[in-house]
Design a protein around this motif. Structure first.
Motif, short mmCIF file in Angstrom:
data_model
loop_
_atom_site.label_atom_id
_atom_site.label_comp_id
_atom_site.label_asym_id
_atom_site.label_seq_id
_atom_site.Cartn_x
_atom_site.Cartn_y
_atom_site.Cartn_z
N TYR A 43 2.69 -1.23 0.10
CA TYR A 43 1.99 -2.18 -0.02
C TYR A 43 1.38 -1.76 -0.79
O TYR A 43 0.12 -1.37 -0.30
CB TYR A 43 2.52 -2.06 1.55
CG TYR A 43 3.19 -2.00 2.48
CD1 TYR A 43 5.03 -2.25 1.70
CD2 TYR A 43 3.08 -0.79 3.45
CE1 TYR A 43 5.86 -1.65 2.72
CE2 TYR A 43 4.12 -0.18 4.18
CZ TYR A 43 5.40 -1.08 3.97
OH TYR A 43 6.51 -0.51 4.16
N TYR A 45 -1.70 -4.58 -2.71
CA TYR A 45 -3.01 -5.77 -2.65
C TYR A 45 -2.82 -6.45 -1.36
O TYR A 45 -3.58 -7.10 -0.85
CB TYR A 45 -2.11 -6.97 -3.73
CG TYR A 45 -2.07 -6.32 -4.68
CD1 TYR A 45 -2.58 -6.11 -5.32
CD2 TYR A 45 -0.88 -5.93 -5.80
CE1 TYR A 45 -3.43 -5.37 -6.71
CE2 TYR A 45 -0.28 -5.11 -6.99
CZ TYR A 45 -1.86 -5.16 -7.28
OH TYR A 45 -2.09 -4.53 -8.51
N SER A 46 -2.11 -5.89 -0.48
CA SER A 46 -1.83 -6.65 1.47
C SER A 46 -1.03 -6.02 1.98
O SER A 46 -0.51 -4.58 1.60
CB SER A 46 -0.81 -8.26 0.98
OG SER A 46 -0.85 -9.13 2.04
N LYS A 47 -1.89 -5.82 3.21
CA LYS A 47 -0.92 -4.91 4.27
C LYS A 47 0.20 -5.79 5.65
O LYS A 47 0.38 -5.94 6.31
CB LYS A 47 -2.12 -4.52 5.42
CG LYS A 47 -3.12 -5.21 6.20
CD LYS A 47 -4.54 -4.36 6.25
CE LYS A 47 -5.22 -5.11 6.87
NZ LYS A 47 -6.33 -4.75 8.01
N SER A 48 0.76 -7.00 4.72
CA SER A 48 1.45 -7.57 5.24
C SER A 48 3.03 -7.96 4.43
O SER A 48 3.04 -6.92 3.34
CB SER A 48 0.71 -9.26 5.03
OG SER A 48 0.43 -9.99 4.13
N SER A 50 3.81 -9.77 2.71
CA SER A 50 3.91 -10.32 0.96
C SER A 50 3.00 -9.53 0.04
O SER A 50 2.89 -9.81 -0.72
CB SER A 50 2.78 -11.42 1.06
OG SER A 50 1.58 -10.68 1.40
N ALA A 51 3.03 -8.32 0.10
CA ALA A 51 2.06 -6.96 -0.34
C ALA A 51 3.74 -6.60 -1.40
O ALA A 51 4.64 -7.16 -1.38
CB ALA A 51 2.33 -5.76 1.13
N LYS A 72 -2.68 -0.63 0.46
CA LYS A 72 -2.47 -1.21 1.34
C LYS A 72 -2.45 -0.86 3.03
O LYS A 72 -2.23 -0.61 3.84
CB LYS A 72 -2.98 -3.02 1.30
CG LYS A 72 -3.37 -3.63 0.50
CD LYS A 72 -5.45 -3.81 1.04
CE LYS A 72 -6.40 -4.06 -0.04
NZ LYS A 72 -7.56 -4.13 -0.14
#
Length: 155
Positions: A43, A45-48, A50-51, A72
């Protein structure tokens, strides 16, 4: 330029090149889970959810990581059609034990069973239902997954 100055310049360039390569190798992301089978997902750029998601086979994960930046989170999926269910679950349990993780809570649904863990060996975490979570396991009919800090997408 004098020969002595050229030698100093060449030595400096060599040292800078070696130092840069060592620093890049050290700072490059490493597989978080120790398994030579399955598929790794990273993942970026983000740990959500939206990665940006990048998936690679475990057999060439170290080579594939060289170009990745801003990792992330990551996960490992063990497909029962390639690795027996018994071996997959043993591998997942070994990962949990190696991280000294404790079970926070579980959920079950049509997709399978989700287990949420916290490990003191992992500095990053998210909070779900008031619990610190940094390891997520999903056991489904197709396979077993483990991710940190949490799994996204299909299991």
């Amino acid at each position: 330029m004098k020969k002595q100055n050229l030698q100093k310049l060449a030595t400096f360039i060599l040292f800078a090149t070696v130092f840069s390569w060592c620093a890049f190798s050290y700072l490059a992301p490493k597989p978080f889970f120790d398994c030579e089978q399955g598929a790794y997902t990273f993942y970026l750029y983000s740990k959500s959810s939206s990665a940006k998601i990048v998936t690679v086979n475990a057999s060439n994960v170290k080579e594939s990581l060289k170009g990745l930046t801003n990792v992330k989170g990551q996960s490992l999926f063990l497909d029962y059609s390639l690795i027996s269910k018994e071996k997959s679950l043993t591998a997942i349990n070994n990962q949990i034990k190696s991280k000294r993780a404790t079970l926070a809570f579980t959920e079950e649904g049509e997709w399978g069973k989700s287990e949420y863990y916290y490990s003191p060996l992992i500095s990053d975490f998210i909070v779900i239902n008031g619990y610190k979570i940094n390891l997520h396991v999903v056991i489904s009919e197709k396979g077993a997954s483990i991710g940190s800090p949490i799994l996204f997408g299909s299991y």
